[in-house]
Design a protein around this motif. Sequence first.
Motif, mmCIF file in Angstrom:
data_model
loop_
_atom_site.group_PDB
_atom_site.id
_atom_site.type_symbol
_atom_site.label_atom_id
_atom_site.label_comp_id
_atom_site.label_asym_id
_atom_site.label_seq_id
_atom_site.Cartn_x
_atom_site.Cartn_y
_atom_site.Cartn_z
ATOM 1 N N THR A 160 -2.144 19.972 4.409
ATOM 2 C CA THR A 160 -1.121 19.169 3.742
ATOM 3 C C THR A 160 -1.552 18.576 2.394
ATOM 4 O O THR A 160 -0.900 17.676 1.876
ATOM 5 C CB THR A 160 -0.671 18.028 4.678
ATOM 6 N N LYS A 161 -2.627 19.090 1.783
ATOM 7 C CA LYS A 161 -3.082 18.554 0.493
ATOM 8 C C LYS A 161 -2.525 19.342 -0.707
ATOM 9 O O LYS A 161 -2.789 18.993 -1.841
ATOM 10 C CB LYS A 161 -4.610 18.555 0.440
ATOM 11 N N ASN A 162 -1.781 20.436 -0.453
ATOM 12 C CA ASN A 162 -1.204 21.230 -1.550
ATOM 13 C C ASN A 162 0.143 20.580 -1.928
ATOM 14 O O ASN A 162 1.138 20.742 -1.232
ATOM 15 C CB ASN A 162 -0.981 22.667 -1.062
ATOM 16 N N ASP A 163 0.156 19.835 -3.045
ATOM 17 C CA ASP A 163 1.322 18.995 -3.363
ATOM 18 C C ASP A 163 2.608 19.800 -3.531
ATOM 19 O O ASP A 163 3.615 19.517 -2.916
ATOM 20 C CB ASP A 163 1.053 18.182 -4.634
ATOM 21 N N ASP A 164 2.585 20.811 -4.398
ATOM 22 C CA ASP A 164 3.780 21.620 -4.675
ATOM 23 C C ASP A 164 3.714 22.872 -3.807
ATOM 24 O O ASP A 164 2.936 23.781 -4.073
ATOM 25 C CB ASP A 164 3.822 21.992 -6.158
ATOM 26 N N LEU A 165 4.548 22.923 -2.789
ATOM 27 C CA LEU A 165 4.462 24.026 -1.832
ATOM 28 C C LEU A 165 5.104 25.318 -2.337
ATOM 29 O O LEU A 165 5.074 26.327 -1.642
ATOM 30 C CB LEU A 165 5.098 23.602 -0.503
ATOM 31 N N ALA A 166 5.673 25.297 -3.535
ATOM 32 C CA ALA A 166 6.166 26.547 -4.123
ATOM 33 C C ALA A 166 5.049 27.261 -4.878
ATOM 34 O O ALA A 166 5.258 28.306 -5.499
ATOM 35 C CB ALA A 166 7.343 26.269 -5.055
ATOM 36 N N ILE A 173 4.484 36.975 -3.015
ATOM 37 C CA ILE A 173 5.405 36.534 -4.076
ATOM 38 C C ILE A 173 4.818 35.345 -4.829
ATOM 39 O O ILE A 173 4.805 35.307 -6.067
ATOM 40 C CB ILE A 173 6.778 36.189 -3.455
ATOM 41 N N ILE A 174 4.302 34.381 -4.096
ATOM 42 C CA ILE A 174 3.723 33.188 -4.733
ATOM 43 C C ILE A 174 2.445 33.548 -5.493
ATOM 44 O O ILE A 174 2.202 33.077 -6.613
ATOM 45 C CB ILE A 174 3.448 32.093 -3.676
ATOM 46 N N GLU A 175 1.613 34.412 -4.915
ATOM 47 C CA GLU A 175 0.341 34.778 -5.559
ATOM 48 C C GLU A 175 0.576 35.506 -6.885
ATOM 49 O O GLU A 175 -0.171 35.302 -7.847
ATOM 50 C CB GLU A 175 -0.476 35.661 -4.606
ATOM 51 N N LEU A 176 1.591 36.366 -6.932
ATOM 52 C CA LEU A 176 1.888 37.062 -8.190
ATOM 53 C C LEU A 176 2.167 36.054 -9.306
ATOM 54 O O LEU A 176 1.794 36.269 -10.466
ATOM 55 C CB LEU A 176 3.090 37.993 -8.007
#
Lengths: 107, 369
Positions: B235-241, B278-281
């Motif tokens: 839960t430390k990744n602020d922007d989950l997009a 998709i997010i990694e790209l």
Amino acid sequence: MTRFEQELKNNVFVSSFCTRCDKHVWPPSDMCNSCFGNVIWRPVTRTAKLIEFSSKGDEVFGIVEFEGSIRVMGRIMTASALQIGQMLNLTECNFDGKAKFVLAPIV
Amino acid sequence: MRRVGIASSGLAEFSKTDSTLESLMLSSVKPLFDSTKNLSQEDIDVVLTSTNSDSKYLSNVVSELSGISPKVSHSVESLCNSGTNGIVSAYSYIASGLADVALVIGAEKSDSPGLVLEWDVSRGQYKHPIYWASMFASAHMRKFGTTMEDIAYVSAQNHNNATDNPFAYFKKTFSLDEIMQSKNLTDNLRLLDCSMPCDGAASILLASEDVIKKFTDKPVWISGIGQKSLSAGFTKNDDLACMKSNVQSSHRAYDMAKRTPDDIDVAELHDAFGICEIIELEDLGFTKPGLGSSYVSNLYETSDKKINPRGGLIGCGHPLGATGIAQTIEIFQQLQGTTKKRQVDGAKTGLVHNMSAAATSSTVLILES
């Protein structure tokens, strides 16, 4: 069983808190992750902000944030549509091998 | 620092077996020895094993079973990016001059204890990886309008690519409709959007620029390395997009290699779930934030193998400790021009992205022929 787990089992949500740094240490730990000093165990306010959610069948789950910094994943009991940022109440917490948090919208 | 290159590799087919972890490892070490000229056990200074298993003293056990008495021998565990962490450790031994030749062996059984991070109490009762993936999917859909059909393109394309990979767990293609209709695990995640735990092993041989020509005429150089550990708790990744550790690790790798995303001809990305690719790209700069969906649909429509030509984790299966090494082997072979039907024509610069535990840590390698 850790202090965090014991308290959770009694429906009390506590987090480690460093009085020297004046901050929560999360996830729970016996030492502050800034100054490595000893922590105290402090109850967490039982209202949380909804950060994100999804569902599995009828079960809604999501990430919520307590006191502006403590984020956990919990089950959300609701019959109505949820909005990101809305406030929820922690209605139940428990520990049965896994931490369990149950929340519901503030009405 | 000395240059460090990849000299050779060995793979065992990803499958479900009765083999022990040690036997799996040996089954990837054997083809490495078989295919490497002039290599004898005495040449190897370092043996590293990457796995999430509870096996003790594993690198020494496998060294002994392989007839190797290395100077340095230990295991590397970092959940799903154990493999590339092993490669980075081997690189460091060689670049520093402590060693000339290092063998990195990764393997996992399908029932690995590394599939769930029990320590992370912030995940509450939602410990299985499908739950964090579902959170990223919700956030990306909310911010950019990503659809379930967009996500299905990743699985369709990577299963297509895997059919040209004899080491892949899956041997069949799936239509977009089959993926869309596969079992719902959450409201935004279906069974065929997920990578599958399986047995597998992969070995890779690294060597210094001083000795590598003894083993290969076509070395592939590791020119960039970036790693970032954001946290262990999800839960430390602020922007989950977005997956923050991907952004930071890729920037470091690009800087070290003096390259940009436009220079990358072929890449292996850690598609633990379709939404991840998709997010990694976007995170790695192959396209702008919000355009990952159109990027993956275009890959599918044009049968472009630039991303995950091996078949990715979705097509190949995901034996945790072996995955990062198998990804690196694919880019190594692509840059050597030996991947046959999977070959990306003229590939000279490639990228490997391998991450752990909901992208709480990521590793990016840049390889050049």
